[in-house]
Design a protein around this motif. Structure first.
Motif, PDB file in Angstrom:
ATOM      1  N   ARG A 126     -14.313   0.392  15.644  1.00 36.28           N
ATOM      2  CA  ARG A 126     -14.855   1.287  17.186  1.00 36.28           C
ATOM      3  C   ARG A 126     -15.529   0.350  17.992  1.00 36.28           C
ATOM      4  O   ARG A 126     -16.746  -0.230  17.490  1.00 36.28           O
ATOM      5  CB  ARG A 126     -15.718   2.450  16.716  1.00 36.28           C
ATOM      6  N   PRO A 127     -15.176  -0.131  19.223  1.00 34.62           N
ATOM      7  CA  PRO A 127     -15.778  -1.164  20.090  1.00 34.62           C
ATOM      8  C   PRO A 127     -17.353  -0.854  20.594  1.00 34.62           C
ATOM      9  O   PRO A 127     -17.783  -1.726  20.796  1.00 34.62           O
ATOM     10  CB  PRO A 127     -14.812  -1.614  21.116  1.00 34.62           C
ATOM     11  N   ASN A 128     -17.502   0.279  20.658  1.00 32.90           N
ATOM     12  CA  ASN A 128     -18.941   0.688  21.277  1.00 32.90           C
ATOM     13  C   ASN A 128     -19.969   0.404  20.367  1.00 32.90           C
ATOM     14  O   ASN A 128     -21.201   0.053  20.680  1.00 32.90           O
ATOM     15  CB  ASN A 128     -18.998   2.173  21.902  1.00 32.90           C
ATOM     16  N   ASP A 129     -19.904   0.423  19.155  1.00 30.29           N
ATOM     17  CA  ASP A 129     -20.948   0.175  18.230  1.00 30.29           C
ATOM     18  C   ASP A 129     -20.478  -0.452  16.916  1.00 30.29           C
ATOM     19  O   ASP A 129     -21.056  -0.743  15.948  1.00 30.29           O
ATOM     20  CB  ASP A 129     -21.777   1.735  17.579  1.00 30.29           C
ATOM     21  N   TRP A 130     -19.065  -1.005  16.761  1.00 31.93           N
ATOM     22  CA  TRP A 130     -18.661  -1.756  15.716  1.00 31.93           C
ATOM     23  C   TRP A 130     -18.521  -1.108  14.553  1.00 31.93           C
ATOM     24  O   TRP A 130     -18.303  -1.689  13.296  1.00 31.93           O
ATOM     25  CB  TRP A 130     -19.495  -3.313  15.550  1.00 31.93           C
ATOM     26  N   SER A 131     -18.542  -0.075  14.481  1.00 34.19           N
ATOM     27  CA  SER A 131     -18.452   1.012  13.120  1.00 34.19           C
ATOM     28  C   SER A 131     -16.968   0.828  12.777  1.00 34.19           C
ATOM     29  O   SER A 131     -15.963   0.798  13.250  1.00 34.19           O
ATOM     30  CB  SER A 131     -18.355   2.322  13.473  1.00 34.19           C
TER      31      SER A 131
ATOM     32  N   ASP B 133      -3.220   7.213  16.459  1.00 36.02           N
ATOM     33  CA  ASP B 133      -2.973   7.598  17.733  1.00 36.02           C
ATOM     34  C   ASP B 133      -4.260   7.989  18.356  1.00 36.02           C
ATOM     35  O   ASP B 133      -4.614   7.632  19.585  1.00 36.02           O
ATOM     36  CB  ASP B 133      -1.864   8.604  17.981  1.00 36.02           C
ATOM     37  N   ASN B 134      -4.919   9.011  18.060  1.00 33.59           N
ATOM     38  CA  ASN B 134      -6.259   9.847  18.677  1.00 33.59           C
ATOM     39  C   ASN B 134      -7.152   8.549  18.845  1.00 33.59           C
ATOM     40  O   ASN B 134      -7.788   8.318  19.940  1.00 33.59           O
ATOM     41  CB  ASN B 134      -6.833  10.922  17.909  1.00 33.59           C
ATOM     42  N   LEU B 135      -7.456   7.966  17.647  1.00 34.16           N
ATOM     43  CA  LEU B 135      -8.495   6.783  17.563  1.00 34.16           C
ATOM     44  C   LEU B 135      -8.188   5.751  18.579  1.00 34.16           C
ATOM     45  O   LEU B 135      -9.085   5.202  19.441  1.00 34.16           O
ATOM     46  CB  LEU B 135      -8.783   6.486  16.195  1.00 34.16           C
ATOM     47  N   VAL B 136      -7.013   5.253  18.478  1.00 41.68           N
ATOM     48  CA  VAL B 136      -6.825   4.069  19.465  1.00 41.68           C
ATOM     49  C   VAL B 136      -6.582   4.483  20.892  1.00 41.68           C
ATOM     50  O   VAL B 136      -7.003   4.013  21.797  1.00 41.68           O
ATOM     51  CB  VAL B 136      -5.419   3.407  18.925  1.00 41.68           C
ATOM     52  N   GLN B 137      -5.784   5.431  21.283  1.00 45.08           N
ATOM     53  CA  GLN B 137      -5.434   5.930  22.451  1.00 45.08           C
ATOM     54  C   GLN B 137      -6.757   6.740  23.230  1.00 45.08           C
ATOM     55  O   GLN B 137      -6.855   6.375  24.573  1.00 45.08           O
ATOM     56  CB  GLN B 137      -4.120   6.656  22.485  1.00 45.08           C
ATOM     57  N   ASN B 138      -7.356   7.278  22.560  1.00 46.63           N
ATOM     58  CA  ASN B 138      -8.537   8.172  23.397  1.00 46.63           C
ATOM     59  C   ASN B 138      -9.827   7.574  23.140  1.00 46.63           C
ATOM     60  O   ASN B 138     -10.784   7.733  23.703  1.00 46.63           O
ATOM     61  CB  ASN B 138      -8.409   9.482  22.891  1.00 46.63           C
TER      62      ASN B 138
END
Length: 114
Positions: free
Chosen positions: A10-15, A49-54
């Motif tokens: 996840r790019p906003n917090d690198w999780s 799809d949800n995690l990548v696209q949204n």
């Protein structure tokens, strides 16, 4: 069944998240355990799809995990520093550049102390 990457970040917090083979969705990495020792399964809405696209997640290789774990820890260290109390019921806050200056001062102090 479609083959999705095993690891996402996840790019906003690198999780980090990993693919849960039991349901094809993603869960936090490393997997969190319940008090009885079993792993928590991925939630059904944590699809590729949800995690990548949204949410902007993107795939990484297993060899990249230590790099992103370090970035995630640094991010959360900054959040903790930024959320420190100001002594009057609020938070001190601060920018990332102020945090980096603080870290540099702490490192210099620790070198002098040794």
């Amino acid at each position: 069944m479609i083959n999705h990457p095993t690891y996402l970040v996840r790019p906003n917090d690198w999780s980090l998240f990993e693919l849960d083979p039991s349901n094809g969705c993603y869960r936090h990495y490393p997997p969190r355990k319940r008090c009885d020792g079993t792993s928590i399964n991925a939630q059904p809405h944590f699809t590729y799809d949800n995690l990548v696209q949204n949410y902007g997640f993107y795939p990484i290789e297993k060899s990249e995990i230590p790099k992103y774990q370090k970035k995630s820890n640094e991010h959360y260290d900054f959040i903790v520093w930024q959320s420190r109390p100001d002594g009057h019921g609020g938070l001190k806050g601060g920018t990332y550049s102020e945090y980096l200056e603080y870290k540099q001062r702490v490192e210099q102090y620790n070198k002098i102390k040794e």
